[in-house]
Design a protein around this motif. Structure first.
Motif, mmCIF file in Angstrom:
data_model
loop_
_atom_site.group_PDB
_atom_site.id
_atom_site.type_symbol
_atom_site.label_atom_id
_atom_site.label_comp_id
_atom_site.label_asym_id
_atom_site.label_seq_id
_atom_site.Cartn_x
_atom_site.Cartn_y
_atom_site.Cartn_z
ATOM 1 N N ASP A 78 0.846 -1.188 0.000
ATOM 2 C CA ASP A 78 0.000 0.000 0.000
ATOM 3 C C ASP A 78 0.880 1.236 0.000
ATOM 4 N N THR A 79 0.307 2.365 -0.376
ATOM 5 C CA THR A 79 1.061 3.625 -0.334
ATOM 6 C C THR A 79 0.694 4.458 0.892
ATOM 7 N N GLY A 80 0.020 3.850 1.851
ATOM 8 C CA GLY A 80 -0.343 4.553 3.080
ATOM 9 C C GLY A 80 -1.827 4.871 3.120
ATOM 10 N N ARG A 86 -8.536 9.261 5.636
ATOM 11 C CA ARG A 86 -7.926 8.413 6.665
ATOM 12 C C ARG A 86 -8.247 6.926 6.431
ATOM 13 N N THR A 87 -8.357 6.556 5.158
ATOM 14 C CA THR A 87 -8.647 5.181 4.759
ATOM 15 C C THR A 87 -7.497 4.664 3.915
ATOM 16 N N SER A 88 -7.272 3.386 3.956
ATOM 17 C CA SER A 88 -6.213 2.783 3.156
ATOM 18 C C SER A 88 -6.416 3.104 1.676
ATOM 19 N N THR A 89 -5.353 3.539 1.013
ATOM 20 C CA THR A 89 -5.458 3.854 -0.420
ATOM 21 C C THR A 89 -5.796 2.600 -1.224
ATOM 22 N N ARG A 90 -5.353 1.455 -0.758
ATOM 23 C CA ARG A 90 -5.676 0.207 -1.445
ATOM 24 C C ARG A 90 -7.178 -0.030 -1.449
ATOM 25 N N GLU A 91 -7.837 0.260 -0.329
ATOM 26 C CA GLU A 91 -9.291 0.083 -0.256
ATOM 27 C C GLU A 91 -10.012 1.100 -1.125
ATOM 28 N N LEU A 92 -9.529 2.349 -1.121
ATOM 29 C CA LEU A 92 -10.165 3.383 -1.947
ATOM 30 C C LEU A 92 -10.064 3.035 -3.431
#
Length: 314
Positions: A78-80, A86-92
């Motif tokens: 992930d990239t943070g 305030r959510t994981s960029t992978r989830e977004l």
């Protein structure tokens, strides 16, 4: 397949991804704008901004920020977390990716099918009216901005003829495919001219080759000669061209999403840029780069498989 070629190709692909990752990390921080002020608002105090910088790790030296970014990328994939959500960029990104991937797939399929039909008609009717009309198409359309094409198609096919929705994504599989058809046509519009021009030229060259003359003398059906022999030999350079244009196709898709109001990766990218949400921008750029590299690698592997002259070569 030569192992040295495969290793060197994968090595080049990894080098491209690393360069993109590094460039995006540093370039996005050169863009004017402060994420802390975006979060706290226009009238935030300097103390609050400084405290937010510390909370987000933006007060650290760039080198240390980059090391933390690389560590997070390799340990968590992930990239943070998004600075704004305030959510994981992978989830977004995973939440928005299916629509964008479907749009890219539809646009790519339309580009190949339409280019194949137009190029075949032009090559088999060389110097006739149909050939001249098809050859005019790339000349006229090649310089059209993709967002302008999208607006024209919306006005014509959605507003006046009511064939497609103006924007958004419908419900269910059929609703989704139906609503993405016009955006896919818009994206394909930018790829078709170059593919038609390349495939037509290659087909004409193959049609005039000696082995085709021999096949015709052997009285093989024209359809068999065209689809089994001519197209296979002519498609290779166009296939490589398609691989080169994949990056433009992905970039065009992100722009078209904005035109049609599609909640995909494109809208997430533009929103993140306006809010200086560094992790999300880096994540989208990284995943797009990985996608382009993987597709280009697959195209190169397929081209070597189709061309017998490359077998066994490094």
């Amino acid at each position: 397949m030569n192992k040295f070629w495969l290793i060197s190709t994968v090595g080049r692909a990894l080098a491209v991804i690393l360069c993109v990752m590094t460039a995006v990390f540093f370039l996005i921080r050169m863009v004017p704008g402060d994420p802390a002020k975006m979060i706290l608002g226009e009238y935030s105090t300097p103390e609050a901004v400084e405290s937010m910088h510390h909370a987000l790790g933006l007060d650290l030296p760039l080198g240390e920020q980059f090391i933390r970014f690389v560590k997070t990328l390799f340990t968590q994939g992930d990239t943070g977390n998004s600075i704004i959500n305030r959510t994981s960029t992978r989830e977004l990104i995973a939440d928005r990716a299916p629509v964008t991937l479907l749009l890219i797939g539809m646009a790519c399929a339309l580009s190949i099918v339409i280019a194949l039909v137009l190029a075949t008609l032009a090559a088999t009717h060389k110097d006739k009216l149909l050939d001249h009309l098809i050859r005019i198409f790339p000349t006229v359309t090649l310089g059209m901005p993709i967002f302008w094409v999208g607006i024209l198609l919306i006005l014509l096919l959605s507003v006046h003829l009511h064939w497609f929705p103006v924007g958004g994504v419908g419900e269910g599989w059929w609703g989704t495919l139906y609503s993405l058809t016009l955006p896919a046509i818009t994206v394909a519009f930018s790829q078709i001219p170059t593919l038609v021009r390349s495939l037509r030229a290659q087909m004409l060259e193959v049609l005039e080759s000696d082995f085709v003359v021999t096949l015709k003398a052997a009285r093989l059906p024209s359809r068999v000669i065209l689809f089994k022999h001519v197209l296979r030999n002519a498609a290779l350079p166009t296939l490589i061209l398609l691989g080169v244009n994949i990056s433009y196709l992905i970039g065009g898709t992100l722009v078209v999403e904005q035109v049609f109001g599609i909640k995909g990766i494109g809208s997430l990218l533009f929103s993140s840029i306006s809010k200086r949400d560094f992790p999300v921008i880096q994540g989208i750029a990284l995943y797009c780069a990985v996608s382009v590299v993987i597709i280009s690698l697959l195209i190169e592997l397929l081209s070597r498989w189709l061309d017998p002259r490359t077998k066994g070569k490094p």
